[in-house]
Design a protein around this motif. Structure first.
Motif, mmCIF file in Angstrom:
data_model
loop_
_atom_site.group_PDB
_atom_site.id
_atom_site.type_symbol
_atom_site.label_atom_id
_atom_site.label_comp_id
_atom_site.label_asym_id
_atom_site.label_seq_id
_atom_site.Cartn_x
_atom_site.Cartn_y
_atom_site.Cartn_z
ATOM 1 N N GLN A 107 1.240 -1.193 -10.617
ATOM 2 C CA GLN A 107 -0.061 -0.539 -10.674
ATOM 3 C C GLN A 107 -0.796 -0.950 -11.952
ATOM 4 O O GLN A 107 -2.006 -1.156 -11.950
ATOM 5 C CB GLN A 107 0.107 0.979 -10.633
ATOM 6 N N LEU A 115 2.752 8.187 -2.603
ATOM 7 C CA LEU A 115 1.327 8.336 -2.899
ATOM 8 C C LEU A 115 1.185 9.179 -4.164
ATOM 9 O O LEU A 115 1.795 10.231 -4.274
ATOM 10 C CB LEU A 115 0.592 9.003 -1.736
ATOM 11 N N PRO A 117 -9.412 2.947 -7.476
ATOM 12 C CA PRO A 117 -7.999 3.348 -7.560
ATOM 13 C C PRO A 117 -7.186 2.904 -6.362
ATOM 14 O O PRO A 117 -6.001 2.605 -6.481
ATOM 15 C CB PRO A 117 -8.047 4.880 -7.628
ATOM 16 N N LEU A 128 -3.418 8.049 -8.128
ATOM 17 C CA LEU A 128 -4.504 7.107 -7.812
ATOM 18 C C LEU A 128 -5.091 7.392 -6.431
ATOM 19 O O LEU A 128 -6.305 7.330 -6.246
ATOM 20 C CB LEU A 128 -3.984 5.667 -7.894
ATOM 21 N N VAL A 129 -4.220 7.697 -5.477
ATOM 22 C CA VAL A 129 -4.715 8.033 -4.134
ATOM 23 C C VAL A 129 -5.476 9.369 -4.179
ATOM 24 O O VAL A 129 -6.513 9.521 -3.536
ATOM 25 C CB VAL A 129 -3.558 8.080 -3.107
ATOM 26 N N PHE A 157 2.895 5.763 -14.078
ATOM 27 C CA PHE A 157 2.418 4.651 -13.263
ATOM 28 C C PHE A 157 3.464 3.551 -13.223
ATOM 29 O O PHE A 157 4.157 3.303 -14.200
ATOM 30 C CB PHE A 157 1.102 4.098 -13.818
ATOM 31 N N CYS A 176 0.826 -1.215 0.000
ATOM 32 C CA CYS A 176 0.000 0.000 0.000
ATOM 33 C C CYS A 176 0.859 1.264 0.000
ATOM 34 O O CYS A 176 0.363 2.339 -0.297
ATOM 35 C CB CYS A 176 -0.958 0.017 1.188
ATOM 36 N N ASP A 189 -3.935 0.663 -6.592
ATOM 37 C CA ASP A 189 -2.683 1.213 -6.081
ATOM 38 C C ASP A 189 -1.891 0.205 -5.249
ATOM 39 O O ASP A 189 -0.730 0.445 -4.932
ATOM 40 C CB ASP A 189 -2.998 2.457 -5.237
#
Lengths: 201, 374
Positions: free
Chosen positions: B332, B16, B69, B19-20, B328, A98, B73
């Motif tokens: 991803q 990050l 997303p 997508l975040v 990306f 993550c 991610d």
């Protein structure tokens, strides 16, 4: 520091000896099969000042194996673990990738290892240390700038160096209590070498 | 601090990214719509009722679009189950893994109730809509409109709390990188609350404008109400921007000043957020003596654009292109392919069901009264 049976591994890097040869970078990549364009250990070179008073500093970088690691707090799956000897490790079989640990780390020490699909970082060469060897970067350092050992053993080199020199750590104000200590040239602040946060971002 | 430049030294990719930012944007729009729906349901149901099914449906869709997303991610999307095996109290994603499904659950329940009310009131005979409303299983007599409205009102309360929990959790996520300027701020949940209501207002205003010919009277009644909310949200954004600026001064060690924000890499998002998202809408609303729904919609669009920039700048500092020069990362793209494949598979199953319903219409359009007799 206490003479304890519990180990607390730490690294001391003498910036006066580093010549930015990147032998540490290469040996680390080879030892740990670090993917292309990713680094567990690397060297930053920064020029400070204005002509004619210009200084050139080399800053070897790696995971700081903090006593209060923010990456550990941010990890939602418990994939980041702190070993008994203080080494911060990542369990790649539990990590979901993550990247919040990467966001939490103020030192930019983490990356996504695309080979295993998980967060990755320096482990102080855990596999080598468990077998009584020094981390690869320490063994390879040409200028003998890196020292590794148990901070809790007063007779260890790192404990002696930390006691002997006014060592500094990166961003001490963040309260992460890093266990990578730097011996900087006399009269220099590590902040000057590390640079302002703005530039790093 | 002496000036200096970095001569060499690699950097890892930004943790990050877009997508975040997309997740934050879509979910905050969804949260704003839920709060406005709850407000309309409790205090102005007579005026809001024609718009509520649309608003809540968009909220549901936005919520689902927003969650995608986040999954893409992940480097290991199929391991998301690990989020439920361990709960780390200090980790925002751990909280998010709990809050997001709860929010979507309450949102779905509220959406279903409002849609059912609308379908029953509009007396539609569309078998699919009737199926969605659950009429073949729960008849109008068992669950009358009045009861549905009561249930919707009460379910709007936990849905609103869940929406606020989502906002708080969003603020916590952005607060993770505590070593970075502006991010570790307690004002972030508040920022998202204001932005969410603002963006929600925008969609309501757009909806009203779009359907004003069909439901003109109602649209005209609701527009001033939503516009008032928008103005309050704008004022909230102003306060939050002020807090953000003060936040800069609260961390002198980080060596970022207001001048940095205006003249360095921060300037694009900062100026866009401030002038596009706050100042310009306020000036328009102040200068135009009798703003129409269209003008409100335009101002709201500016707020929407400003809030989108806010999210991108908060998450990635407008780093659209990573250090490696690729937007990306490979994982991803892999995750995207995996999740899109799963969605397509689900869609095929659903389409097959719909096709079967069309082929055997008697099975799908069961009359509710027949069902009761059975």
């Amino acid at each position: 520091m206490s003479n304890s049976s519990v180990k607390r591994y730490a690294m001391v890097i003498d910036l006066r000896r580093c010549v930015a040869c990147n032998a540490c970078t290469v040996s680390c990549k080879l030892e740990n099969a670090v993917p292309k364009a990713k680094y567990r250990s690397w060297v930053v070179e920064r020029e400070v000042g204005a002509y004619p008073a210009v200084d050139n500093f080399k800053l070897p970088r790696l995971c700081n194996h903090c006593a209060k690691p923010p990456c550990d707090k941010a990890c939602p799956t418990g994939a980041t673990v702190v070993a008994e000897d203080g080494t911060v490790l990542v369990d790649s079989s539990v990590c979901i990738g993550c990247r919040y640990c990467m966001a939490a780390c103020p030192y930019g020490a983490r990356y996504i290892n695309t080979k295993v699909g998980s967060a990755d970082k320096c482990t102080f060469c855990y596999h080598r240390v468990q077998n009584g060897l020094q981390p690869a970067c320490v063994s390879t350092c040409v200028g003998h700038a890196r020292f590794f050992g148990d901070l809790n053993q007063p007779d260890s080199t790192v404990a002696k160096l930390v006691k002997q020199y006014p060592v500094q750590t990166l961003d001490p104000e963040l309260g992460t209590n890093p266990h990578v200590f730097y011996i900087v040239p006399e009269g220099t602040d590590l902040k000057t070498i590390w640079g302002p946060r703005e530039g790093r971002e | 601090m002496e000036p200096g430049i970095y001569l060499s030294g690699p950097m890892h990719e930004a943790p990050l990214g877009l997508l975040v930012a997309a997740y934050l944007f879509f979910t905050s729009v969804s949260e704003g719509l839920v709060l406005l729906t709850a407000f309309g349901l409790w205090f102005h149901d007579d005026k809001f009722s024609p718009h509520l099914p649309l608003g809540i449906s968009i909220a549901l869709v936005m919520g689902m679009i927003g969650a995608l997303p986040l999954m893409i991610d992940l480097a290991q999307p199929l391991r998301f189950i690990n989020l439920y095996k361990t709960f780390v109290i200090t980790s925002p994603p751990s909280w998010g893994a709990l809050i997001l499904p709860v929010y979507m659950g309450f949102l779905s329940a509220l959406g279903w109730l409002l849609l059912r009310r609308y379908i029953v009131q509009s007396k539609t005979q569309d078998p699919l809509l009737m199926l969605i409303a659950g009429l073949p299983f729960i008849s109008k007599e068992v669950l009358p409109v009045k009861k549905v409205t009561e249930l919707a009102k009460w379910s709007a309360i936990p849905a609103s709390f869940a929406a606020m929990a989502m906002m708080t959790y969003t603020g916590m996520i952005i607060g993770v990188p505590f070593g970075s300027t502006l991010w570790p701020s307690l004002s972030l949940p508040l920022l998202y609350a204001c932005s969410a209501v603002a963006t929600g207002s925008v969609l309501y205003l757009w909806g009203i404008k779009q359907y004003s010919s069909r439901i003109k009277a109602s649209g005209e009644l609701v527009a001033p109400l939503v516009s008032k909310i928008l103005i309050f949200a704008l004022l909230g954004e102003c306060v939050i921007m002020l807090l953000s600026i003060l936040n800069v001064f609260a961390y002198p060690d980080r060596q970022v000043t207001l001048l940095h924000m205006i003249f360095t890499a921060h300037k694009v998002p900062f100026l866009a957020e401030t002038f596009l998202g706050i100042v310009l809408p306020i000036v328009i609303l102040y200068k135009v003596k009798e703003p129409t729904t269209g003008i409100y919609g335009f101002c709201a669009s500016l707020v929407l654009a400003g809030s989108l920039v806010t999210r991108i700048s908060l998450v990635s500092g407008l780093t659209f292109v990573s250090v490696t020069g690729r937007e990306f990362m490979e994982f991803q793209i892999d995750s995207f392919e995996l999740i899109v494949s799963m969605i397509l598979a689900t869609m095929i199953v659903m389409l097959s069901y719909l096709l079967l319903s069309k082929l055997y219409p008697n099975n799908s359009s069961i009359d509710s009264s027949t069902h009761i007799q059975m």
